[in-house]
Design a protein around this motif. Sequence first.
Motif, PDB file in Angstrom:
ATOM      1  N   GLY A 158       0.386   8.222  35.315  1.00  0.00           N
ATOM      2  CA  GLY A 158       0.718   7.643  36.605  1.00  0.00           C
ATOM      3  C   GLY A 158       1.161   6.189  36.508  1.00  0.00           C
ATOM      4  N   ALA A 159       0.659   5.369  37.446  1.00  0.00           N
ATOM      5  CA  ALA A 159       1.085   3.977  37.542  1.00  0.00           C
ATOM      6  C   ALA A 159       0.553   3.113  36.409  1.00  0.00           C
ATOM      7  N   ARG A 160      -0.399   3.618  35.665  1.00  0.00           N
ATOM      8  CA  ARG A 160      -0.950   2.825  34.558  1.00  0.00           C
ATOM      9  C   ARG A 160       0.069   2.628  33.436  1.00  0.00           C
ATOM     10  N   LEU A 161       1.015   3.517  33.338  1.00  0.00           N
ATOM     11  CA  LEU A 161       1.979   3.496  32.232  1.00  0.00           C
ATOM     12  C   LEU A 161       3.109   2.515  32.508  1.00  0.00           C
ATOM     13  N   LEU A 162       3.302   1.572  31.599  1.00  0.00           N
ATOM     14  CA  LEU A 162       4.453   0.675  31.622  1.00  0.00           C
ATOM     15  C   LEU A 162       5.370   1.092  30.471  1.00  0.00           C
ATOM     16  N   LEU A 163       6.485   1.711  30.823  1.00  0.00           N
ATOM     17  CA  LEU A 163       7.334   2.341  29.814  1.00  0.00           C
ATOM     18  C   LEU A 163       8.714   1.684  29.785  1.00  0.00           C
TER      19      LEU A 163
ATOM     20  N   LYS B 159      -1.252   8.159  22.671  1.00  0.00           N
ATOM     21  CA  LYS B 159      -2.662   8.434  22.412  1.00  0.00           C
ATOM     22  C   LYS B 159      -3.462   7.143  22.259  1.00  0.00           C
ATOM     23  N   TYR B 160      -2.911   6.191  21.484  1.00  0.00           N
ATOM     24  CA  TYR B 160      -3.676   4.982  21.190  1.00  0.00           C
ATOM     25  C   TYR B 160      -3.491   3.893  22.233  1.00  0.00           C
ATOM     26  N   SER B 161      -2.387   3.906  22.954  1.00  0.00           N
ATOM     27  CA  SER B 161      -2.226   2.898  24.007  1.00  0.00           C
ATOM     28  C   SER B 161      -3.097   3.208  25.221  1.00  0.00           C
TER      29      SER B 161
ATOM     30  N   ARG C 147      -9.361  -0.351  27.164  1.00  0.00           N
ATOM     31  CA  ARG C 147     -10.003  -0.683  28.444  1.00  0.00           C
ATOM     32  C   ARG C 147      -9.090  -1.523  29.328  1.00  0.00           C
ATOM     33  N   LYS C 148      -7.855  -1.714  28.886  1.00  0.00           N
ATOM     34  CA  LYS C 148      -6.911  -2.504  29.676  1.00  0.00           C
ATOM     35  C   LYS C 148      -6.454  -1.695  30.898  1.00  0.00           C
ATOM     36  N   PRO C 149      -6.107  -2.378  31.982  1.00  0.00           N
ATOM     37  CA  PRO C 149      -5.661  -1.643  33.183  1.00  0.00           C
ATOM     38  C   PRO C 149      -4.315  -0.936  32.979  1.00  0.00           C
ATOM     39  N   ASN C 150      -3.485  -1.475  32.096  1.00  0.00           N
ATOM     40  CA  ASN C 150      -2.169  -0.881  31.863  1.00  0.00           C
ATOM     41  C   ASN C 150      -1.989  -0.537  30.385  1.00  0.00           C
ATOM     42  N   MET C 151      -1.147   0.441  30.142  1.00  0.00           N
ATOM     43  CA  MET C 151      -0.758   0.802  28.776  1.00  0.00           C
ATOM     44  C   MET C 151       0.751   0.604  28.661  1.00  0.00           C
ATOM     45  N   TRP C 152       1.183  -0.037  27.575  1.00  0.00           N
ATOM     46  CA  TRP C 152       2.604  -0.405  27.411  1.00  0.00           C
ATOM     47  C   TRP C 152       3.187   0.290  26.196  1.00  0.00           C
ATOM     48  N   ILE C 153       4.361   0.898  26.407  1.00  0.00           N
ATOM     49  CA  ILE C 153       5.075   1.593  25.330  1.00  0.00           C
ATOM     50  C   ILE C 153       6.556   1.291  25.471  1.00  0.00           C
ATOM     51  N   ALA C 154       7.208   0.959  24.349  1.00  0.00           N
ATOM     52  CA  ALA C 154       8.657   0.722  24.327  1.00  0.00           C
ATOM     53  C   ALA C 154       9.271   1.619  23.253  1.00  0.00           C
ATOM     54  N   ILE C 155      10.239   2.436  23.646  1.00  0.00           N
ATOM     55  CA  ILE C 155      10.886   3.381  22.731  1.00  0.00           C
ATOM     56  C   ILE C 155      12.389   3.107  22.714  1.00  0.00           C
ATOM     57  N   ALA C 156      12.945   3.008  21.510  1.00  0.00           N
ATOM     58  CA  ALA C 156      14.388   2.764  21.378  1.00  0.00           C
ATOM     59  C   ALA C 156      14.954   3.673  20.298  1.00  0.00           C
TER      60      ALA C 156
ATOM     61  N   GLU D 276      -5.915  -1.511  21.236  1.00  0.00           N
ATOM     62  CA  GLU D 276      -7.055  -2.408  21.326  1.00  0.00           C
ATOM     63  C   GLU D 276      -7.498  -2.798  19.926  1.00  0.00           C
ATOM     64  N   PRO D 277      -7.298  -4.051  19.527  1.00  0.00           N
ATOM     65  CA  PRO D 277      -7.722  -4.491  18.190  1.00  0.00           C
ATOM     66  C   PRO D 277      -9.217  -4.262  17.992  1.00  0.00           C
ATOM     67  N   GLY D 278      -9.558  -3.815  16.804  1.00  0.00           N
ATOM     68  CA  GLY D 278     -10.960  -3.538  16.514  1.00  0.00           C
ATOM     69  C   GLY D 278     -11.362  -2.122  16.819  1.00  0.00           C
ATOM     70  N   GLY D 279     -10.470  -1.367  17.516  1.00  0.00           N
ATOM     71  CA  GLY D 279     -10.759   0.035  17.787  1.00  0.00           C
ATOM     72  C   GLY D 279     -10.407   0.887  16.577  1.00  0.00           C
ATOM     73  N   ARG D 280     -10.325   2.178  16.789  1.00  0.00           N
ATOM     74  CA  ARG D 280     -10.023   3.093  15.696  1.00  0.00           C
ATOM     75  C   ARG D 280      -8.604   2.858  15.187  1.00  0.00           C
ATOM     76  N   GLU D 281      -8.443   2.887  13.888  1.00  0.00           N
ATOM     77  CA  GLU D 281      -7.134   2.622  13.292  1.00  0.00           C
ATOM     78  C   GLU D 281      -6.111   3.662  13.748  1.00  0.00           C
ATOM     79  N   GLN D 282      -4.951   3.168  14.147  1.00  0.00           N
ATOM     80  CA  GLN D 282      -3.902   4.079  14.612  1.00  0.00           C
ATOM     81  C   GLN D 282      -3.296   4.861  13.456  1.00  0.00           C
ATOM     82  N   LEU D 283      -3.226   4.275  12.275  1.00  0.00           N
ATOM     83  CA  LEU D 283      -2.626   4.946  11.131  1.00  0.00           C
ATOM     84  C   LEU D 283      -3.726   5.526  10.243  1.00  0.00           C
TER      85      LEU D 283
END
Length: 344
Positions: A227-232, A260-262, A266-275, A292-299
Amino acid sequence: MELLESLIGKMMASKMLVHLSFCLSFVAVFSLAVILSGNHDVVVAAMISCLYILSCTYVGRWYGKSWITRSVVPTSLFRSVLIFLVLVLGSAAGAAYMFKGDVGRYFLQNLFICFPISVLFIFFGIAIALARHAVWMQVSQAETAQKHKESELQLLLSQLSPHFLFNTLNNIYGISLTQQQRVPQLLLKLSELLRYSVYETREEFIPLQNELLYLKNYIDFEKIQNGARLLLELAIEEHQEDRIRIAPMLLIVFVENAFKYSKATRKPNMWIAIALQVREGWVIFTIKNSFEPGGREQLSLEEPSGIGLHHTLKRLNLIYGNEYFYNAQKENGTYHVELRLKAR
């Protein structure tokens, strides 16, 4: 016409007929060259010389095949020596009779000539057999490696679809507990995604536009979920032609990981940029996402949730070899992936 084509096909299928045709053609061409040179008196001698050379070559070829198959036993060894002696002595006697007319007087003289010639063409035949075997082994190994590669790719690809389905159903289950009104739309998008992954990914390479349509369907699926949480931010070039092709189900894994990782913050918004763009025969794909730094490793390739990325990197190596570039890095709460693929 059909009868002639059928006859030619049978001749090509029969190795004996192919060799016989080659020998006759060789003798005919050599004899014709002698006739055209005006030496009509030695035409028969030229034909017999051709047959002698071919006999030495084929005997050498038989020696080579026997050595390759390790079938040189005392019986065949005795036969080989006997064939060689008959060939050398017969050629010496024949040459003395044809060119001098006196076998007893000129036999030894021609023997010293025919012996090295026989050895030369026998070794030539052995070299042909060994070279042919070496080429056959290379082709056989290449075919085996290709079949192994294809089977491994099919296995990896077959494991990607259940992985994607597992993650998606988990997401739908979570949404169904709090936002039931979104579930019908999500299931409709999921059916479109599964239709592509099941029926349209059987080729090694597919048109880029098909993969982009799949990505857009998945992005729409995530829009419904978040929904509105996604900043794409999207900067994907449109490519309608089919000449630009890539391996299927490669880009989706990086997009899925980004969502998945964005969203796991706990942030109010999640940001993704695809090109995505195509430049000089290369497909350049970049994706950035907040995390979120310090969370589970994305890779993370060791845990089960990293199976999609692990298999994708393995597929990249199998399909593209040195014709791709992959780089992943994180900085200031942003994860950045760049992937360059050689277009096919």
